[in-house]
Design a protein around this motif. Structure first.
Motif, PDB file in Angstrom:
ATOM      1  N   SER A  22      41.194  31.162  48.129  1.00 30.09           N
ATOM      2  CA  SER A  22      41.534  30.495  49.389  1.00 30.09           C
ATOM      3  C   SER A  22      40.363  29.718  49.976  1.00 30.09           C
ATOM      4  CB  SER A  22      42.027  31.535  50.405  1.00 30.09           C
ATOM      5  OG  SER A  22      41.039  32.546  50.598  1.00 30.09           O
ATOM      6  N   CYS A  23      39.307  29.516  49.205  1.00 31.39           N
ATOM      7  CA  CYS A  23      38.109  28.826  49.693  1.00 31.39           C
ATOM      8  C   CYS A  23      38.376  27.323  49.834  1.00 31.39           C
ATOM      9  CB  CYS A  23      36.953  29.066  48.743  1.00 31.39           C
ATOM     10  SG  CYS A  23      35.403  28.259  49.240  1.00 31.39           S
ATOM     11  N   THR A  24      37.910  26.752  50.931  1.00 31.70           N
ATOM     12  CA  THR A  24      38.081  25.316  51.166  1.00 31.70           C
ATOM     13  C   THR A  24      36.741  24.572  51.246  1.00 31.70           C
ATOM     14  OG1 THR A  24      38.162  25.708  53.564  1.00 31.70           O
ATOM     15  CG2 THR A  24      40.267  25.659  52.377  1.00 31.70           C
ATOM     16  N   ASP A  25      35.640  25.283  51.185  1.00 30.58           N
ATOM     17  CA  ASP A  25      34.319  24.652  51.284  1.00 30.58           C
ATOM     18  C   ASP A  25      33.848  24.119  49.938  1.00 30.58           C
ATOM     19  OD1 ASP A  25      34.151  25.301  54.002  1.00 30.58           O
ATOM     20  OD2 ASP A  25      33.390  27.309  53.548  1.00 30.58           O
ATOM     21  N   PHE A  26      32.939  23.149  50.000  1.00 38.19           N
ATOM     22  CA  PHE A  26      32.278  22.601  48.809  1.00 38.19           C
ATOM     23  C   PHE A  26      33.273  22.080  47.759  1.00 38.19           C
ATOM     24  CE2 PHE A  26      29.681  26.081  50.564  1.00 38.19           C
ATOM     25  CZ  PHE A  26      28.556  25.355  50.966  1.00 38.19           C
ATOM     26  N   GLY A  27      34.376  21.527  48.228  1.00 40.41           N
ATOM     27  CA  GLY A  27      35.346  20.940  47.324  1.00 40.41           C
ATOM     28  C   GLY A  27      36.180  21.936  46.546  1.00 40.41           C
ATOM     29  N   MET A  28      36.135  23.208  46.943  1.00 44.15           N
ATOM     30  CA  MET A  28      36.855  24.235  46.193  1.00 44.15           C
ATOM     31  C   MET A  28      38.373  24.174  46.400  1.00 44.15           C
ATOM     32  SD  MET A  28      34.764  25.921  44.322  1.00 44.15           S
ATOM     33  CE  MET A  28      35.600  27.453  43.925  1.00 44.15           C
ATOM     34  N   SER A  29      38.816  23.522  47.464  1.00 49.59           N
ATOM     35  CA  SER A  29      40.259  23.443  47.713  1.00 49.59           C
ATOM     36  C   SER A  29      40.981  22.681  46.614  1.00 49.59           C
ATOM     37  CB  SER A  29      40.525  22.776  49.063  1.00 49.59           C
ATOM     38  OG  SER A  29      39.934  21.481  49.102  1.00 49.59           O
ATOM     39  N   SER A  30      40.255  21.803  45.932  1.00 45.18           N
ATOM     40  CA  SER A  30      40.855  21.037  44.831  1.00 45.18           C
ATOM     41  C   SER A  30      40.426  21.570  43.462  1.00 45.18           C
ATOM     42  CB  SER A  30      40.470  19.557  44.954  1.00 45.18           C
ATOM     43  OG  SER A  30      39.054  19.400  44.916  1.00 45.18           O
ATOM     44  N   ASN A  31      39.788  22.708  43.473  1.00 44.55           N
ATOM     45  CA  ASN A  31      39.295  23.303  42.223  1.00 44.55           C
ATOM     46  C   ASN A  31      39.784  24.745  42.134  1.00 44.55           C
ATOM     47  OD1 ASN A  31      37.953  23.752  39.836  1.00 44.55           O
ATOM     48  ND2 ASN A  31      35.919  23.922  40.773  1.00 44.55           N
ATOM     49  N   LYS A  32      41.039  24.900  41.785  1.00 42.55           N
ATOM     50  CA  LYS A  32      41.643  26.229  41.706  1.00 42.55           C
ATOM     51  C   LYS A  32      42.184  26.476  40.309  1.00 42.55           C
ATOM     52  CE  LYS A  32      42.966  26.556  46.588  1.00 42.55           C
ATOM     53  NZ  LYS A  32      44.050  26.881  47.544  1.00 42.55           N
ATOM     54  N   ILE A  33      42.007  27.720  39.840  1.00 45.21           N
ATOM     55  CA  ILE A  33      42.527  28.131  38.541  1.00 45.21           C
ATOM     56  C   ILE A  33      43.393  29.366  38.750  1.00 45.21           C
ATOM     57  CG2 ILE A  33      41.946  28.961  36.235  1.00 45.21           C
ATOM     58  CD1 ILE A  33      39.368  27.363  36.385  1.00 45.21           C
ATOM     59  N   THR A  34      44.611  29.301  38.278  1.00 45.75           N
ATOM     60  CA  THR A  34      45.565  30.395  38.479  1.00 45.75           C
ATOM     61  C   THR A  34      45.040  31.701  37.886  1.00 45.75           C
ATOM     62  OG1 THR A  34      47.356  28.786  38.331  1.00 45.75           O
ATOM     63  CG2 THR A  34      47.956  31.105  38.133  1.00 45.75           C
ATOM     64  N   GLY A  35      45.061  32.754  38.688  1.00 45.70           N
ATOM     65  CA  GLY A  35      44.526  34.053  38.281  1.00 45.70           C
ATOM     66  C   GLY A  35      43.167  34.327  38.871  1.00 45.70           C
ATOM     67  N   ASP A  36      42.415  33.255  39.156  1.00 43.22           N
ATOM     68  CA  ASP A  36      41.124  33.310  39.853  1.00 43.22           C
ATOM     69  C   ASP A  36      40.056  34.156  39.166  1.00 43.22           C
ATOM     70  OD1 ASP A  36      39.611  32.241  41.966  1.00 43.22           O
ATOM     71  OD2 ASP A  36      39.788  34.097  43.117  1.00 43.22           O
ATOM     72  N   GLY A  37      40.069  34.190  37.841  1.00 41.59           N
ATOM     73  CA  GLY A  37      38.924  34.755  37.144  1.00 41.59           C
ATOM     74  C   GLY A  37      38.962  36.218  36.800  1.00 41.59           C
ATOM     75  N   VAL A  38      40.072  36.888  37.052  1.00 40.57           N
ATOM     76  CA  VAL A  38      40.171  38.297  36.663  1.00 40.57           C
ATOM     77  C   VAL A  38      41.622  38.630  36.331  1.00 40.57           C
ATOM     78  CG1 VAL A  38      40.470  39.125  39.041  1.00 40.57           C
ATOM     79  CG2 VAL A  38      39.561  40.673  37.302  1.00 40.57           C
ATOM     80  N   VAL A  39      41.815  39.366  35.251  1.00 48.42           N
ATOM     81  CA  VAL A  39      43.143  39.806  34.821  1.00 48.42           C
ATOM     82  C   VAL A  39      43.263  41.288  35.147  1.00 48.42           C
ATOM     83  CG1 VAL A  39      44.764  39.983  32.899  1.00 48.42           C
ATOM     84  CG2 VAL A  39      43.101  38.110  32.954  1.00 48.42           C
ATOM     85  N   THR A  40      44.273  41.651  35.902  1.00 46.45           N
ATOM     86  CA  THR A  40      44.425  43.047  36.345  1.00 46.45           C
ATOM     87  C   THR A  40      45.817  43.563  36.020  1.00 46.45           C
ATOM     88  OG1 THR A  40      45.178  42.385  38.556  1.00 46.45           O
ATOM     89  CG2 THR A  40      42.808  42.670  38.247  1.00 46.45           C
ATOM     90  N   GLY A  41      45.917  44.869  35.833  1.00 52.94           N
ATOM     91  CA  GLY A  41      47.227  45.441  35.582  1.00 52.94           C
ATOM     92  C   GLY A  41      47.165  46.888  35.130  1.00 52.94           C
ATOM     93  N   VAL A  42      48.283  47.363  34.614  1.00 56.57           N
ATOM     94  CA  VAL A  42      48.417  48.748  34.169  1.00 56.57           C
ATOM     95  C   VAL A  42      48.985  48.748  32.755  1.00 56.57           C
ATOM     96  CG1 VAL A  42      50.724  48.941  35.180  1.00 56.57           C
ATOM     97  CG2 VAL A  42      49.409  51.013  34.735  1.00 56.57           C
ATOM     98  N   GLY A  43      48.540  49.705  31.954  1.00 62.22           N
ATOM     99  CA  GLY A  43      49.032  49.825  30.584  1.00 62.22           C
ATOM    100  C   GLY A  43      48.838  51.240  30.086  1.00 62.22           C
ATOM    101  N   LYS A  44      48.862  51.395  28.781  1.00 62.58           N
ATOM    102  CA  LYS A  44      48.714  52.730  28.195  1.00 62.58           C
ATOM    103  C   LYS A  44      47.719  52.714  27.039  1.00 62.58           C
ATOM    104  CE  LYS A  44      53.340  54.393  29.422  1.00 62.58           C
ATOM    105  NZ  LYS A  44      52.844  55.430  30.377  1.00 62.58           N
ATOM    106  N   ILE A  45      46.993  53.820  26.909  1.00 63.91           N
ATOM    107  CA  ILE A  45      46.103  54.056  25.770  1.00 63.91           C
ATOM    108  C   ILE A  45      46.526  55.377  25.144  1.00 63.91           C
ATOM    109  CG2 ILE A  45      43.741  54.579  25.051  1.00 63.91           C
ATOM    110  CD1 ILE A  45      42.726  52.692  27.143  1.00 63.91           C
ATOM    111  N   ASN A  46      46.990  55.315  23.921  1.00 63.38           N
ATOM    112  CA  ASN A  46      47.540  56.493  23.237  1.00 63.38           C
ATOM    113  C   ASN A  46      48.617  57.167  24.082  1.00 63.38           C
ATOM    114  OD1 ASN A  46      45.772  56.170  21.006  1.00 63.38           O
ATOM    115  ND2 ASN A  46      44.140  57.215  22.130  1.00 63.38           N
ATOM    116  N   GLY A  47      49.438  56.321  24.722  1.00 69.23           N
ATOM    117  CA  GLY A  47      50.557  56.827  25.507  1.00 69.23           C
ATOM    118  C   GLY A  47      50.214  57.274  26.909  1.00 69.23           C
ATOM    119  N   ARG A  48      48.928  57.207  27.292  1.00 67.49           N
ATOM    120  CA  ARG A  48      48.502  57.648  28.617  1.00 67.49           C
ATOM    121  C   ARG A  48      48.273  56.444  29.528  1.00 67.49           C
ATOM    122  NH1 ARG A  48      43.348  61.204  27.561  1.00 67.49           N
ATOM    123  NH2 ARG A  48      43.415  61.293  29.826  1.00 67.49           N
TER     124      ARG A  48
END
Length: 324
Positions: free
Chosen positions: A97-123
Motif C-alpha cells: 500500500s506504499c505510495t511514496d517514491f513511485g511505489m504506487s506504480s510499482n506493485k507485484i502481486t503477492g508482495d514478495g512472500v508466499v504464505t500458507g498451510v500444508g502437510k509434511i508426512n501427513g502432519r
C-alpha cells in the motif's frame, strides 16, 4: 377499488417498459447493462490474471538470475518442502500500500512472500517463503501482515511454523512502517516460543531485520555459499571500522555453525536443506499440547555398550573429546 386496480396496472406497465429498455441496451452493448454471465466471465478472467501474476513473482528474468546462483524460487522451495498437492496458499493477491517514491506504480502481486498451510508426512505445518525476485525479498507492512497471519494461525492450530528466509531486510521505501512490521513478527516469535516448533531456513543473503526473527526461533539451518546472516553487510563494516571482510567471513554458514552457534546445521544446497527439515520435523511434536511421536526400533532396550565406560576418564584431570 377501481383506482387501486388502475394503479397496479400502471406499475406493471412501467416495469415492463423498463425491462424492455434494459434488454435493448444490453443488445446494443451499452455499458452498465452487462448480463450476469458476462460479469462472471470478467471476474474469472481477472482472478486468473492475478493468479498468474502471483505465480510469476518477479518475472522470468529475475527467476533466471535466482537459478544461476544455485538457488530455488520461493514456490519451488515450498513444493519440495511439503507433501505433493497439500499446499493451500493465503493472501496470494495481496499488494503493498506504499505510495511514496513511485511505489504506487510499482506493485507485484503477492508482495514478495508466499504464505500458507500444508502437510509434511501427513502432519499440518504453516509456512512462509520469502521471494528474493520481488524487491529483493524486502519486508513491507503488507508482507509482515501476511507472515504474522501465518504465525497466528500456527499458534491457534497448534502446528509448527517454518520460515524460508531469503530477504535483504526492511523495504526502505516504507521506512518506519516496515520496521514496525518486524516488531510485530518478533512479538509472534516470542508468543510462539515453547508453544509450537519454529524452524528457520536461511537460504539467501539475509541482513538487518531479516536475521533477528530466525535467531529467535528453535532451529536455524543455512545453505553453504549461498546464504548469509548478518546484522549489516561488509560495506557498512568497511565504512565504520575500515576492516575488509567478505560476506562469507562475516555471516556465512561456517561462521554461524562453528563459531557463533546461531545456526544448527549447514547444507550444500536448497534441496538438501529442505529434505533435512522434513526429517527434523519427524522428531518434533506438533505443539506443547501433544507428546512426541513414538518411534519403534529393533535395538534391544537392555543392550549394553561397554565403550560408554571409558569415554569419560576416571581421572578428573585428564582431558577428553566431548564429541565422543
Amino acid at each position: 377499488m377501481i383506482r387501486a386496480v388502475v394503479s397496479m396496472r400502471g406499475v406493471a406497465l412501467a416495469r415492463t417498459t423498463v425491462l424492455a429498455r434494459a434488454a435493448t441496451l444490453v443488445r446494443a452493448g451499452v455499458r452498465g447493462y452487462a448480463t450476469p454471465n458476462t460479469k462472471t466471465e470478467e471476474t474469472k478472467s481477472l482472478i486468473e490474471s492475478k493468479r498468474q501474476a502471483s505465480l510469476a513473482g518477479g518475472g522470468t528474468k529475475r527467476i533466471s538470475v535466482q537459478h544461476s546462483k544455485g538457488k530455488l524460487t520461493a514456490r519451488e522451495r515450498i513444493d519440495l518442502l511439503l507433501d505433493p498437492h497439500t499446499f493451500r496458499e493465503y493472501d496470494a493477491f495481496v499488494e503493498h500500500s506504499c505510495t511514496d517514491f513511485g511505489m504506487s506504480s510499482n506493485k507485484i502481486t503477492g508482495d514478495g512472500v508466499v504464505t500458507g498451510v500444508g502437510k509434511i508426512n501427513g502432519r499440518t505445518v504453516f509456512v512462509f517463503s520469502q521471494d528474493f525476485t520481488v524487491f529483493g525479498g524486502s519486508l513491507s507492512q503488507t508482507f509482515a501482515q501476511k507472515v504474522c497471519k501465518i504465525m497466528d494461525r500456527a499458534i491457534q492450530a497448534g502446528a509448527p511454523v517454518i520460515g524460508l528466509n531469503d530477504s535483504g531486510g526492511a523495504r526502505i521505501q516504507e521506512g518506519v512502517d516496515s520496521l514496525a512490521g518486524y516488531a510485530n513478527i518478533f512479538q509472534r516469535n516470542v508468543l510462539a516460543s515453547g508453544v509450537v516448533p519454529q524452524i528457520s531456513l536461511v537460504m539467501g543473503p539475509c541482513a538487518g531485520g531479516a536475521v533477528y526473527s530466525p535467531a529467535l526461533t528453535d532451529f536455524v539451518f543455512m545453505v553453504r555459499n549461498t546464504s548469509h546472516l548478518f546484522v549489516t553487510g561488509p560495506d557498512v563494516v568497511k565504512a565504520v571500522t575500515n576492516e575488509s571482510v567478505t560476506q562469507e567471513e562475516l555471516g556465512g554458514a561456517s561462521v554461524h555453525t562453528r563459531k557463533s552457534g546461531v545456526a544448527h546445521g549447514a547444507f550444500d544446497n536448497d534441496v538438501e536443506a529442505l529434505a533435512r527439515t522434513r526429517e527434523l520435523l519427524s522428531y518434533l511434536p506438533q505443539s506443547n499440547r501433544e507428546p512426541v511421536d513414538t518411534r519403534y526400533t529393533a535395538d534391544p532396550i537392555d543392550r549394553a555398550d561397554v565403550a560408554l565406560d571409558t569415554i569419560v576418564p576416571t581421572d578428573s584431570h585428564r582431558a577428553y573429546d566431548i564429541k565422543d
